[in-house]
Design an enzyme around this catalytic site. Structure first.
Site, PDB file in Angstrom:
ATOM      1  N   THR A 338      61.548  76.686 -63.853  1.00  0.00           N
ATOM      2  CA  THR A 338      62.458  76.562 -64.942  1.00  0.00           C
ATOM      3  C   THR A 338      64.008  76.580 -64.690  1.00  0.00           C
ATOM      4  OG1 THR A 338      62.100  78.818 -65.681  1.00  0.00           O
ATOM      5  CG2 THR A 338      60.801  77.218 -66.706  1.00  0.00           C
ATOM      6  N   ASP A 339      64.913  76.106 -65.470  1.00  0.00           N
ATOM      7  CA  ASP A 339      66.270  76.255 -65.272  1.00  0.00           C
ATOM      8  C   ASP A 339      66.849  77.307 -65.799  1.00  0.00           C
ATOM      9  OD1 ASP A 339      66.092  73.608 -64.238  1.00  0.00           O
ATOM     10  OD2 ASP A 339      65.837  72.828 -66.370  1.00  0.00           O
ATOM     11  N   SER A 364      70.765  80.707 -68.150  1.00  0.00           N
ATOM     12  CA  SER A 364      70.768  79.285 -68.248  1.00  0.00           C
ATOM     13  C   SER A 364      71.437  78.544 -67.424  1.00  0.00           C
ATOM     14  CB  SER A 364      71.111  79.040 -69.778  1.00  0.00           C
ATOM     15  OG  SER A 364      71.210  77.514 -69.707  1.00  0.00           O
ATOM     16  N   ARG A 365      70.882  77.898 -66.468  1.00  0.00           N
ATOM     17  CA  ARG A 365      71.314  77.509 -65.195  1.00  0.00           C
ATOM     18  C   ARG A 365      72.105  76.377 -65.437  1.00  0.00           C
ATOM     19  NH1 ARG A 365      66.301  79.083 -62.142  1.00  0.00           N
ATOM     20  NH2 ARG A 365      66.639  81.308 -62.294  1.00  0.00           N
ATOM     21  N   VAL A 366      71.877  75.653 -66.770  1.00  0.00           N
ATOM     22  CA  VAL A 366      72.526  74.440 -67.048  1.00  0.00           C
ATOM     23  C   VAL A 366      74.004  74.902 -67.640  1.00  0.00           C
ATOM     24  CG1 VAL A 366      72.466  72.339 -68.638  1.00  0.00           C
ATOM     25  CG2 VAL A 366      70.621  73.145 -67.471  1.00  0.00           C
TER      26      VAL A 366
END
Ligand code: ATP
Ligand code: MG
Length: 501
Positions: A338-339, A364-366
């Site tokens: 997951t991101d 949250s990598r975004v």
């Protein structure tokens, strides 16, 4: 008299026989050689494909999942020992499919598309459960926020449309509540929601459906469920089926949100199935391809390019940990796929901090790409502040002497913690979130008793909403100019002045 002369008898017969071709249909049968625990070994059917549906003599269906040279292994979709040795089996030539389309909205179905809500389902279109994921070239970067309505998430671990964000935590830490609140918050945002329940108790699922119905959220939601009493094969299929439904909407240009509740139980169902099919067990007795199981599922979430309609599929998988151990096999697998993840902690939950989000371990990598302008402007250093506070709070517990600087930080931190507490089914609008954080940044809450913070916030929001009625709709769309920001700050200060008197 005509000149017609019949040809010779032999010539005539030969011609007739040549015209006559026999059409043969070959039915290939297999025979069950061994059965038990929901799997069957079958002899024959040499052309059977992986994942093909098989029909047993008594009408029961199975799915071929273990193709060997001389025989095959199939899982039986029904529960109960209905298949016997010696029964014949035919291959249907089809893989598992699920009905898709607008008819599905508002419905509760199982992994093969049977309606479970007592009404017939008139679906016209079907889509195979297994699909390949969109290619890189067909995707575009995530840039639109998907609002959850939960202040702590929208400001610190924002989720973008097309992202995959994991919710992870022990049992009873509010995982499902966050997911359901997110669905409820999509009411006016044109996002279609799919809730996929795997391996849960039927009563828990029906409670969720009741909540959705009560909030009038079923009109844009579909529930796909395989409960703990269904066969492992049905549980294995459910997330794939749910994703196919979601994909149909995504390729039609819509924004879709899918919740997998939860993938730990999905992995366990897959393990059961694999062990019964006598595949070699690996770490924690899971089969070697359990990573592939979840990666191929979650890879199907995407933010499609404009050429393909620009739809998106946001996935929120849920994973249950044991004793807070996020480094066991399935959690690490899904974390790496997951991101980002939202980590819920038992200790926080029990001390009354709900939602019990551990800010240090949640990411949250975004990130900021998935935050709207107004929240971006007010949420700058919240994460760092909160992490520092939690770190400090541990030390401050030991001694009473703290310097002025630290005391101030502890005070700010406890206000922030209080501010992030939020009842379930109580989402904030974008304006409310922006306003609360703006007030916090302006030190408005510094002399408010923690127990009186919530009523204070409520009154303040109401006051500012009345005074700045013109700005509210602009901020709801996600934008905030510097002029609007100072107008809001001004009315916050006005309110503060009134309430201090
Ligand atoms: P399970 O492991 O059983 O699936 P879960 O982690 O999904 O549990 P929930 O079922 O969402 O947890 O919530 C557990 C309990 O906590 C519920 O009774 C719910 O009402 C309560 N709860 C969850 N979030 C909040 C909140 N923000 N405020 C107050 N109570 C909450
Ligand atoms: Mg739950």
């Amino acid at each position: 008299m005509s000149e017609y002369m019949p040809e010779g008898i032999s010539a005539y017969l030969k011609k007739r026989l040549d015209e006559h071709t026999v059409k043969t249909i070959k039915y290939k049968y297999g025979t069950v050689t061994k059965t038990g625990d929901g799997v069957a070994r079958i002899l024959g059917l040499p052309e059977c494909k992986y994942g093909e549906l098989l029909r047993f003599e008594n009408g029961t269906y199975g799915m071929a999942l273990d193709l060997q040279e001389d025989h095959l292994g199939a899982v039986i979709l029904d529960t109960g020992d209905t298949v016997r040795e010696g029964m014949t089996v035919i291959g249907t030539g089809k893989v598992a499919e699920i009905p898709v389309g607008d008819e599905i909205l508002g419905r509760v179905i199982d992994s093969i598309g049977r309606p479970l809500d007592g009404r017939p389902l008139m679906a016209q279109k079907f889509r195979a459960c297994e699909q390949s994921a969109p290619k890189i070239i067909e995707r575009r970067p995530v840039d639109t926020p998907l609002r959850t309505g939960i202040l702590a998430i929208d400001s610190m671990v924002p989720i973008g449309m097309g992202q995959r964000e994991l919710i992870i935590g022990d049992r009873q830490t509010g995982k499902t509540s966050i997911a359901i609140d997110t669905i409820l918050n999509q009411k006016n945002s044109n996002v279609i929601c799919i809730y996929c329940a795997v391996g849960q108790k039927a009563s828990t699922v029906s409670r969720v459906i009741e909540t959705l119905k009560k909030a009038k959220a079923m009109s844009y939601t579909c529930v796909v469920t395989a409960t703990a009493s269904n066969s492992p094969a049905m549980q294995y299929l459910a997330p794939f089926a749910a994703t196919s439904i979601a994909e149909w909407f995504m390729y039609a240009g819509k924004n879709v949100l899918i919740i997998y509740d939860d993938l730990s139980k999905h992995a366990v169902a897959y393990r059961t199935m694999s062990l019964l099919l006598q595949r070699p067990p690996g770490r924690e007795a899971f089969p070697g391809d359990v990573f592939y199981l979840h990666s191929r599922l979650l890879e199907r979430s995407a933010c499609l390019s404009k050429d393909l309609g620009g739809g998106s599929l946001t996935a929120i998988p849920i994973i249950e940990t044991m004793g807070g151990n996020i480094s066991s096999y399935i959690p690490t697998n899904v974390i790496s796929i997951t991101d980002g993840q939202i980590y819920l902690e038992n200790e926080l939950f029990n001390s009354g901090i709900r939602p019990a989000i551990n800010t240090g371990l949640s990411v949250s990598r975004v990130g900021r790409a998935a935050q709207c302008d107004s929240i971006k402007k007010v949420s700058g250093t919240l994460r760092i502040q909160l992490s520092k506070f939690r770190e400090m709070a541990v030390f401050a517990r030991f001694g009473s002497d703290v310097d002025v600087q630290t005391a101030k930080m502890l005070k700010k931190g406890s206000i922030l913690t209080e501010l992030f507490k939020q009842q379930k089914s109580n989402p904030y609008s974008n304006f409310e979130e922006t306003l609360l954080l703006l007030a916090y940044n302006n030190n408005v809450f510094d002399d408010v008793e923690p127990s009186k913070l919530k009523p204070f916030c409520k009154k303040m929001t109401q006051y500012v909403k009345n005074v700045c009625a013109g700005i509210v709709p602009i901020i709801e769309t996600g934008f905030m100019s510097d002029g609007d920001m100072s107008a809001l700050e001004k009315s916050i200060m006005e309110f503060k002045g009134i309430s201090d008197e």
